[in-house]
Enzyme design. Structure first.
Site, PDB file in Angstrom:
ATOM      1  N   ARG A 210       0.852  -1.206   0.000  1.00  0.00           N
ATOM      2  CA  ARG A 210       0.000   0.000   0.000  1.00  0.00           C
ATOM      3  C   ARG A 210       0.882   1.248   0.000  1.00  0.00           C
ATOM      4  NH1 ARG A 210      -3.701  -3.155   3.546  1.00  0.00           N
ATOM      5  NH2 ARG A 210      -2.381  -2.733   5.335  1.00  0.00           N
ATOM      6  N   PHE A 226     -11.428  -4.865  -5.433  1.00  0.00           N
ATOM      7  CA  PHE A 226     -11.403  -5.676  -4.205  1.00  0.00           C
ATOM      8  C   PHE A 226     -10.817  -4.823  -3.074  1.00  0.00           C
ATOM      9  CE2 PHE A 226     -10.473  -8.420  -7.906  1.00  0.00           C
ATOM     10  CZ  PHE A 226     -11.534  -9.313  -7.873  1.00  0.00           C
ATOM     11  N   ASP A 248     -15.845  -3.077  -4.252  1.00  0.00           N
ATOM     12  CA  ASP A 248     -15.877  -4.312  -3.461  1.00  0.00           C
ATOM     13  C   ASP A 248     -17.319  -4.816  -3.470  1.00  0.00           C
ATOM     14  OD1 ASP A 248     -13.717  -5.523  -1.207  1.00  0.00           O
ATOM     15  OD2 ASP A 248     -15.793  -6.141  -0.915  1.00  0.00           O
ATOM     16  N   SER A 249     -17.471  -6.144  -3.343  1.00  0.00           N
ATOM     17  CA  SER A 249     -18.832  -6.694  -3.348  1.00  0.00           C
ATOM     18  C   SER A 249     -19.461  -6.703  -1.962  1.00  0.00           C
ATOM     19  CB  SER A 249     -18.812  -8.125  -3.912  1.00  0.00           C
ATOM     20  OG  SER A 249     -17.948  -8.920  -3.140  1.00  0.00           O
ATOM     21  N   ASP A 298      -6.553  -6.806  -6.083  1.00  0.00           N
ATOM     22  CA  ASP A 298      -6.143  -7.570  -4.893  1.00  0.00           C
ATOM     23  C   ASP A 298      -7.289  -8.502  -4.476  1.00  0.00           C
ATOM     24  OD1 ASP A 298      -4.798  -8.469  -2.673  1.00  0.00           O
ATOM     25  OD2 ASP A 298      -5.317  -6.742  -1.424  1.00  0.00           O
ATOM     26  N   CYS A 338      -3.158 -14.014  -3.317  1.00  0.00           N
ATOM     27  CA  CYS A 338      -2.848 -14.480  -1.955  1.00  0.00           C
ATOM     28  C   CYS A 338      -3.151 -15.973  -1.844  1.00  0.00           C
ATOM     29  CB  CYS A 338      -3.610 -13.667  -0.907  1.00  0.00           C
ATOM     30  SG  CYS A 338      -5.389 -13.752  -1.072  1.00  0.00           S
TER      31      CYS A 338
END
Ligand code: SAH
Length: 406
Positions: A210, A226, A248-249, A298, A338
């Site tokens: 970040r 995301f 984002d969801s 991400d 990830c």
């Protein structure tokens, strides 16, 4: 005497100090150990290999505590391990960068199945193995003594607990969780929802990545996909981004993101956010001919293990291809995985394939991983779960695409 004897030839990974024994490697178990008991492991020839926590029903039947035959696995052992883990973070100087960091990173700190995150004076523990479960009270007492927390909160609600036959458990184990818990990371403030947030409340592993985005964001139109609690967006804004669209969801994630924008007094005119599925959103933006200068991808873990790699690869290819298409010439893509089941090499190949299909050429300008408070043990490559590529798309792509289009 309780002991585990391995099949002939199955000692190789333990000799390389990998801390897991799969059930298929075991020849026999003597002495009727219970799940969670500490049991010595021997080769078929009778040579000592390690002391490990045993589990008769789990796919990983033993997780190593110690490689030394004369080491006793007792309260003093866990005191030593936790002291070492804390000392490592001190040496790394992470507390100067952030008041939120990972204190214990499971296998990498010699404590398979234990995660401890520190958010200011709140500790969050996450237990993912029967072996750690057995020592829970001891670990709590030691953490209280070593860290002087105001609260220890348990977030043992990961899927892996099911494989160990453990039910989910969450809640304050000691003290009280403050209502408005925040941390300060590289000078920025973030609200942390320890009780209901994702992971233990915050993505501590992306801290340095970040911070890197802050250095690249000046005057850029940014798309943060995301976004969870808006970490990358806050840094991009601080770095002088012209505009930032965060997607984002999860409505809860976006509510946290908005709190974080307010906490840092961000310039709200430059901010937009959308509660949407990124796969659909990227297509919509493409159809609208939108373009960005910096895109962050991400996503959550698409492949928890290598068995999911093929399906995950399709997901990564899809979002990266669309990401490349939405970038202006000279634009930057910060793309992450990830998934433990996707290696560095494979991730780079997937992203390279996406660039090719998108008709762009790009340079890797940085290779990224989790912040160093998530250390990777050389003998436990599974610890290298987070991988990131910072890519700069070549300036001439646009011209090439236009000519090709004509
Ligand atoms: N970049 C964040 C962490 C991202 S975690 C940070 O630095 O803090 C992954 C996020 O993806 C989660 O917030 C989850 O809600 C979101 N997510 C999962 N599937 C999604 C989808 N299909 N579309 C949009 N968001 C999704």
């Amino acid at each position: 005497m309780k002991k585990i004897i391995l099949k002939a030839g199955k000692e190789k990974s333990l000799l390389r100090r990998h801390p897991w024994v799969y059930s298929g490697a075991i020849d026999r178990v003597a002495g009727y150990p219970s799940n969670g008991d500490t049991v010595p492991i021997y080769t078929s020839q009778g040579a000592f290999l390690a002391h490990a926590a045993y589990h008769s029903q789990a796919p990983i039947a033993a997780r190593v505590w110690s490689w030394q035959q004369d080491e006793r696995i007792d309260d003093a052992f866990f005191y030593r391990k936790l002291t070492q883990a804390i000392a490592l973070r001190k040496d790394l100087g992470v507390s100067q960068q952030s008041t939120g960091f990972r204190l214990v990173h499971g296998e990498s700190d010699g404590l398979p199945g234990l995660v401890v995150d520190r958010y200011d004076r709140v500790l969050v523990i996450q237990i993912g193995s029967m072996g750690v479960e057995r020592w829970r009270e001891t670990l709590l007492d030691i953490l209280k003594a070593l860290c002087d927390p105001i609260c220890i909160y348990e977030r043992s609600d990961t899927e892996v607990r099911e494989l160990e036959g453990l039910t989910k458990r969450t809640g304050a184990l000691w003290g009280e969780l403050p209502h408005d818990l925040t941390i300060k990371e590289y000078g920025l403030h973030f609200a942390v929802d320890v009780a209901h947030g994702q992971k233990t409340g915050f993505y501590l592993d992306q801290r340095d990545n970040r911070a890197k985005i802050r250095t690249l964001a000046k005057d850029k139109e940014v798309l943060n996909c995301f976004c969870y609690s808006g970490g990358f967006s806050v840094y991009a804004n601080q770095g002088g981004a012209k505009s930032i669209l965060s997607v984002d969801s999860s409505g809860n994630a976006l509510a946290l993101a908005q709190r974080n924008f307010a906490l840092n007094g961000l310039d709200v005119d430059s901010l937009q956010w959308q509660c949407a599925d990124v796969f659909q959103m990227l297509r919509k933006l493409r159809d609208q001919n939108r373009q960005f200068d910096l895109i962050i991808l991400d996503p959550p873990k698409f492949a928890p293990t290598a068995a999911f790699a093929a399906k995950a690869a399709r997901g990564y290819k899809d979002i990266n291809l669309l990401g490349f298409k939405l970038l202006r010439p000279g634009g930057i893509l910060a793309t992450y995985s990830c998934s433990s089941g996707i290696s560095n090499d494979l991730f780079q190949k997937i992203v390279a394939g996406a660039a090719l299909d998108a008709g762009v050429s790009a340079h890797i300008i940085d290779q990224q991983m989790a912040a160093p408070d998530h250390p990777i043990l050389l003998s436990f490559p599974e610890g290298a779960y987070l991988k990131g590529l910072l890519l700069r798309v070549a300036d001439e792509n646009c011209a090439m695409t236009i000519i090709a289009g004509k």
